[in-house]
Write a protein that holds these residues in place. Sequence first.
Motif, mmCIF file in Angstrom:
data_model
loop_
_atom_site.group_PDB
_atom_site.id
_atom_site.type_symbol
_atom_site.label_atom_id
_atom_site.label_comp_id
_atom_site.label_asym_id
_atom_site.label_seq_id
_atom_site.Cartn_x
_atom_site.Cartn_y
_atom_site.Cartn_z
ATOM 1 N N MET A 1 0.825 -1.212 0.000
ATOM 2 C CA MET A 1 0.000 0.000 0.000
ATOM 3 C C MET A 1 0.857 1.259 0.000
ATOM 4 S SD MET A 1 -3.161 -0.503 -0.228
ATOM 5 C CE MET A 1 -3.834 1.071 0.297
ATOM 6 N N MET A 2 0.311 2.263 -0.608
ATOM 7 C CA MET A 2 1.013 3.546 -0.596
ATOM 8 C C MET A 2 0.731 4.260 0.729
ATOM 9 S SD MET A 2 2.089 3.893 -3.798
ATOM 10 C CE MET A 2 1.847 2.939 -5.285
ATOM 11 N N HIS B 1 0.821 14.107 -16.904
ATOM 12 C CA HIS B 1 -0.509 13.820 -16.358
ATOM 13 C C HIS B 1 -1.184 12.710 -17.187
ATOM 14 C CE1 HIS B 1 -4.757 15.551 -15.242
ATOM 15 N NE2 HIS B 1 -4.532 14.359 -14.693
ATOM 16 N N THR B 2 -1.179 12.880 -18.509
ATOM 17 C CA THR B 2 -1.780 11.883 -19.402
ATOM 18 C C THR B 2 -1.142 10.510 -19.201
ATOM 19 O OG1 THR B 2 -1.809 13.714 -20.956
ATOM 20 C CG2 THR B 2 -2.524 11.575 -21.798
ATOM 21 N N LEU C 1 -0.820 5.368 -12.299
ATOM 22 C CA LEU C 1 -0.044 5.923 -11.182
ATOM 23 C C LEU C 1 -0.760 7.121 -10.558
ATOM 24 C CD1 LEU C 1 2.683 5.657 -9.657
ATOM 25 C CD2 LEU C 1 3.637 7.316 -11.276
ATOM 26 N N PHE C 2 -1.520 7.849 -11.424
ATOM 27 C CA PHE C 2 -2.218 9.035 -10.964
ATOM 28 C C PHE C 2 -3.225 8.709 -9.863
ATOM 29 C CE2 PHE C 2 -5.670 12.165 -11.305
ATOM 30 C CZ PHE C 2 -4.934 13.334 -11.153
ATOM 31 N N ALA D 1 -0.213 11.394 -7.117
ATOM 32 C CA ALA D 1 -1.018 12.488 -7.659
ATOM 33 C C ALA D 1 -0.620 13.810 -7.012
ATOM 34 C CB ALA D 1 -2.497 12.214 -7.418
ATOM 35 N N SER D 2 -0.341 13.788 -5.701
ATOM 36 C CA SER D 2 0.034 15.021 -5.005
ATOM 37 C C SER D 2 1.344 15.582 -5.558
ATOM 38 C CB SER D 2 0.139 14.773 -3.499
ATOM 39 O OG SER D 2 1.354 14.140 -3.182
#
Length: 746
Positions: A1-2, A59-60, A67-68, A74-75
Amino acid sequence: MMTDNPPQHMETLSTPVISLPRHPNPTTLTVNNGHQHHPHPVFSLIKQCKNIKQLKQIHTQMLRTGLFFDPYSASKLFTPCALGTFSSLEYAREMFDQIPQPNLYTWNTLIRAYSSSAEPIQSFMIFLQLVYNSPYFPNEFTFPFVIKAAARLVQFRVGQAIHGMVIKSSFEDDLFISNSLIHFYAICGDLAMAYCVFVMIGKKDVVSWNSMISGFVQGGFFEKAIELYREMEMENVKPDEVTMVAVLSACAKKRDLEFGRWVCSYIEKNGIKMDLTLSNAMLDMYVKCGSLEDAKSLFDKMEEKDIVSWTTMIDGYAKLGEFDAAMSVLAAVPIQQIATWNALISAYEQNGKPNEALSIFHEQLSKNVNPDEFTFVSVLSACAQLGAMDIGVQIHAKMKKQGIKLNCYLTTSLIDMYTKCGNLDKALEVFHTVKSRDVFVWSTMIAGFAMYGRGRDALDLFSRMQEAKVKPNAVTFTNVLCACSHSGLVDEGRMFFNQMEPVYGVVPGVKHYTCMVDMLGRAGLLDEAVEFIEKMPIVPGASVWGALLGACKIHENVELAEYACSHLLELEPENHGALVLLSNIYAKTGKWDNVSELRKHMRVSGLKKEPGCSSIEVNGEIHKFLAGESSHPLCKEIYSKLDEIVARLKSFGYVPNRSHLLQLVEEEDVQEQALNLHSERLAIAYGLISVEPSQPIRIVKNLRVCGDCHSVAKLISKLYNREILLRDRYRFHHFSGGNCSCMDYW
Ligand code: ZN
Ligand code: ZN
């Protein structure tokens, strides 16, 4: 887990008063994949991004790889979008809404970004979402920015509520939150509360001191600001350039040159970084304290100068009336910028030198520097002061030619210029053609009607203003009450005054009370006026007593005049006008002994009457006349015209009214002559000689027109068949066919 909670990363805020600690940079941390820590390669790519386009590409890619959807990753992408040098808040917001479960760091970043954006209110929105729709609770990196948003919006209640939350969540000892609270309370004007927060801080840093000192300066407590600075020194906290700017500003406001000089030498000795802001603050202090020599020598030494430095110097010289010096600074500005011209023009305009303001304006035009909105506002106001209609019309034409769009400031200035120059129709035309009207536009038009004694029209406009859903303010009510006063609309005036606070939420100030006393007094309700003064919840100022005194003059109430005068002279012992008025009352009632006694008192105490002065514009040129003056090139013609006028008036049965004379002169003819020499008469005589018969004669007088000149002007308008527009200190008189627009009610 992240991991859900990566350490926070905060940089210093852009405002100099608040600073935040630097926390470990999250990019040095790793994604916790459950096995071991290692940085994801895309993070270093994000770090290398040079523009928003590259960020969008990443981002794309992150969306594609999934991963986003990891909140931590994302942060990492989100931060440069929201706060980076090439940030786009709009794009950041879009991205935020895509993140399935933004972590607290991301929430805080968005709140922070909005707090310094054009829409600080969004900080509150996001904050509420954070509180209600997220699993997190705001922390020490959330609060400073919602508080900052509250400060920027001056939302006292919201800020107070947030302060409550801070205490509930036991963050009240956090230095950075406390510093932002000091700033917030100071901005909202609650210095007591700001000081409370300040005192409670256990270990204050320089930002705490700066916030409190700046707060005192902004609140007008300059002495307190300097006191606190001394305390800061005693506690051995080293001031920085922000401290010095605040302290210098306090010196400037206090006109404390001595301490200001000491501060400047302290800065030099202690090697405090001299940036442009600090140099400009020093310059401003010297100028405000009146030491142009110090300012000049600093100015010459300054390696870097900006528009603020130039305008400060120009303003300083202009205020001292050193026209040449101001011009030479202006000439030395490397690139002729409109802001420097504007500084000079507005300095003259606001210091009672409208003629000079206009001549600089013409010089500016001759140098092909195009005026802007600010220039036009200043020169229109100069025209209004002078009653310079022709020049005002030319300026209006120039605005049209330049394609200047009328904003509410310009509209207000135009209406003000036309009404004060005696062209109410043109003012109305401007009023009706503009699309947007704010409270000042409406109020100025109401004032226009008031000046012309058109009280009903003024009240009509006032109700239309409310139909247009524009909320009246204190200025509006001054003008409305003034309109009632000038037209004798006593019932209406009483009604509006009584409605002010309960209906409109405008607390009556001294101007409103003055208008009421003036209104009651003019209408002869002297007892009610006195009763009204006695019931006033605020201390009646000199203007209130002055209004009562004026009414006593009209209604020849000597007893009450003495009463009003004694109160007025208590507040303003040097008030020459009060003594003159009292003396006029004695003269009118034939108490010549009292007149001479008063005159003697004035002679002994060296009091001088403000000289009456009238000006008239002929072919775009302003001619000024003082009472009894003989320096005009056409002086001879003017005086023979006056003799002719007197002869014609006498054959018409006119008898001069002596009571308006301050001097007590024995012989009839000398007395008559003194009346003849009133400045407005010289101006009217000159107008008869030099203004085209088809054109009205427009005159501006600095004092109230005397009753005798008023009757003379009425007669002249009939005998010579001329229109005369006379603006005195209080209102407009439009003489035509033997009558005046004021219906002798002034
Ligand atoms: Zn007069
Ligand atoms: Zn009149």
